[in-house]
Design a protein around this motif. Structure first.
Motif, mmCIF file in Angstrom:
data_model
loop_
_atom_site.group_PDB
_atom_site.id
_atom_site.type_symbol
_atom_site.label_atom_id
_atom_site.label_comp_id
_atom_site.label_asym_id
_atom_site.label_seq_id
_atom_site.Cartn_x
_atom_site.Cartn_y
_atom_site.Cartn_z
ATOM 1 N N ARG A 184 0.846 -1.194 0.000
ATOM 2 C CA ARG A 184 0.000 0.000 0.000
ATOM 3 C C ARG A 184 0.883 1.247 0.000
ATOM 4 O O ARG A 184 1.681 1.444 0.915
ATOM 5 C CB ARG A 184 -0.936 -0.005 1.208
ATOM 6 N N GLU A 213 1.561 5.278 0.139
ATOM 7 C CA GLU A 213 1.026 6.553 0.611
ATOM 8 C C GLU A 213 2.029 7.651 0.273
ATOM 9 O O GLU A 213 3.204 7.559 0.624
ATOM 10 C CB GLU A 213 0.751 6.532 2.107
ATOM 11 N N SER A 249 3.030 11.814 0.294
ATOM 12 C CA SER A 249 2.803 13.089 0.974
ATOM 13 C C SER A 249 3.828 14.100 0.480
ATOM 14 O O SER A 249 4.889 13.731 -0.031
ATOM 15 C CB SER A 249 2.894 12.924 2.498
ATOM 16 N N ASP A 287 -1.100 9.178 -9.278
ATOM 17 C CA ASP A 287 -1.924 8.071 -8.776
ATOM 18 C C ASP A 287 -1.909 6.907 -9.760
ATOM 19 O O ASP A 287 -1.663 5.748 -9.383
ATOM 20 C CB ASP A 287 -3.350 8.571 -8.556
ATOM 21 N N ALA A 320 0.048 3.197 -9.359
ATOM 22 C CA ALA A 320 -0.800 2.014 -9.306
ATOM 23 C C ALA A 320 -0.348 0.938 -10.281
ATOM 24 O O ALA A 320 -0.628 -0.250 -10.072
ATOM 25 C CB ALA A 320 -2.248 2.395 -9.591
ATOM 26 N N SER A 367 -2.506 -0.664 -3.437
ATOM 27 C CA SER A 367 -3.338 0.539 -3.452
ATOM 28 C C SER A 367 -2.444 1.772 -3.379
ATOM 29 O O SER A 367 -1.274 1.675 -3.000
ATOM 30 C CB SER A 367 -4.326 0.539 -2.274
ATOM 31 N N VAL A 368 -3.011 2.922 -3.748
ATOM 32 C CA VAL A 368 -2.279 4.191 -3.726
ATOM 33 C C VAL A 368 -3.135 5.247 -3.055
ATOM 34 O O VAL A 368 -4.324 5.393 -3.386
ATOM 35 C CB VAL A 368 -1.910 4.669 -5.155
ATOM 36 N N SER A 369 -2.557 5.990 -2.122
ATOM 37 C CA SER A 369 -3.255 7.098 -1.477
ATOM 38 C C SER A 369 -2.483 8.396 -1.732
ATOM 39 O O SER A 369 -1.293 8.495 -1.425
ATOM 40 C CB SER A 369 -3.376 6.866 0.030
ATOM 41 N N CYS A 370 -3.193 9.389 -2.299
ATOM 42 C CA CYS A 370 -2.609 10.718 -2.528
ATOM 43 C C CYS A 370 -3.261 11.761 -1.627
ATOM 44 O O CYS A 370 -3.172 12.961 -1.892
ATOM 45 C CB CYS A 370 -2.776 11.116 -3.998
ATOM 46 N N ALA A 371 -3.934 11.314 -0.568
ATOM 47 C CA ALA A 371 -4.713 12.208 0.280
ATOM 48 C C ALA A 371 -3.850 13.262 0.973
ATOM 49 O O ALA A 371 -4.348 14.342 1.316
ATOM 50 C CB ALA A 371 -5.489 11.405 1.312
ATOM 51 N N ARG A 372 -2.585 12.963 1.159
ATOM 52 C CA ARG A 372 -1.704 13.892 1.880
ATOM 53 C C ARG A 372 -0.858 14.733 0.938
ATOM 54 O O ARG A 372 0.074 15.404 1.363
ATOM 55 C CB ARG A 372 -0.813 13.099 2.831
#
Length: 225
Positions: free
Chosen positions: A177, A179, A181, A194, A198, A205-210
């Motif tokens: 996973r 992440e 930032s 993103d 991926a 999974s990939v998170s770009c929330a930060r």
């Protein structure tokens, strides 16, 4: 990007049978080698089809039911024809669903999904047999170490492709996973980052929330600036 190719994941020592192989020889080959299907090849080792356990079991399904047991209903004409076969060329499914050694995992997985098969025969040149790749083989990419995944993202995706400074973003990878930032110059870069992360082999999974940005070049309201 360092996509793993089918040539690196496939099994090279493949059990195969000739076109004229008799029914019992095929059944014996499947049993002895503990496989569920074998490619059928001609005298030049070119793949002409595949015989599976299902192909052989059609003969049992088409047999008359003993006693009061109900017969298997409505076998199609082509299924009955295969059930009557005694040699590989009569029993096999053809043409074989094949892949090439240079294909990526994504390409092979897509073909498996579309064709509804669990394995692909791997051929090169004029359809000469060189290997076989299964769903289990493809899942091997998810065994990559997190450190290897992170290095590829930092060097290939963020560095070589997007030309971002090495210290502009932080990348954490845990159990596949990802992440991200840090701060981007433009908001429009978010979808590309993103998507590219991926597609790295082994990413779950990939998170770009930060991620934040300096300029909203998309014309949208709001943001993380």
């Amino acid at each position: 990007m360092r996509h793993r190719t089918i040539g690196r994941l496939m099994t090279r020592e493949v059990v195969s049978v000739r076109r004229d192989a008799p029914f019992k020889e095929i059944a014996r080959t499947l049993s002895q080698h503990r496989v569920t299907a074998v490619p059928v090849v001609d005298d030049g080792d070119r793949v002409v089809g595949v015989v599976s356990e299902g192909d052989l079991l059609r003969k049992t399904a088409d047999a008359s039911a003993p006693g009061d047991l109900p017969a298997v209903p409505d076998l199609k004409a082509w299924e009955r024809s295969k059930a009557a076969g005694t040699r590989a060329e009569e029993l096999m499914s053809a043409p074989a669903v094949c892949a090439r050694p240079e294909w990526t995992v994504a390409e092979a997985a897509r073909l498996m999904e579309v064709q509804g098969v669990k394995r692909l025969v791997v051929v090169e040149g004029d359809d000469r047999l060189v290997g076989i790749v299964s769903r289990r083989d493809l899942l091997g990419i998810f065994l990559r170490e997190d450190a290897d995944i992170r290095l590829e993202i930092v060097e290939d995706v963020l560095g070589s492709t997007l030309r971002l400074k090495p210290d502009s973003l932080a990348v954490e990878v845990r159990d596949g996973r990802v992440e991200l930032s840090g701060r981007l110059p433009f908001r429009g870069m978010l979808p590309a980052i993103d998507r590219m992360c991926a597609t790295v082999d082994g990413v779950v999974s990939v998170s770009c929330a930060r991620l934040t940005y300096d300029v909203d070049d998309t014309g949208r309201e709001g943001g993380r600036s």
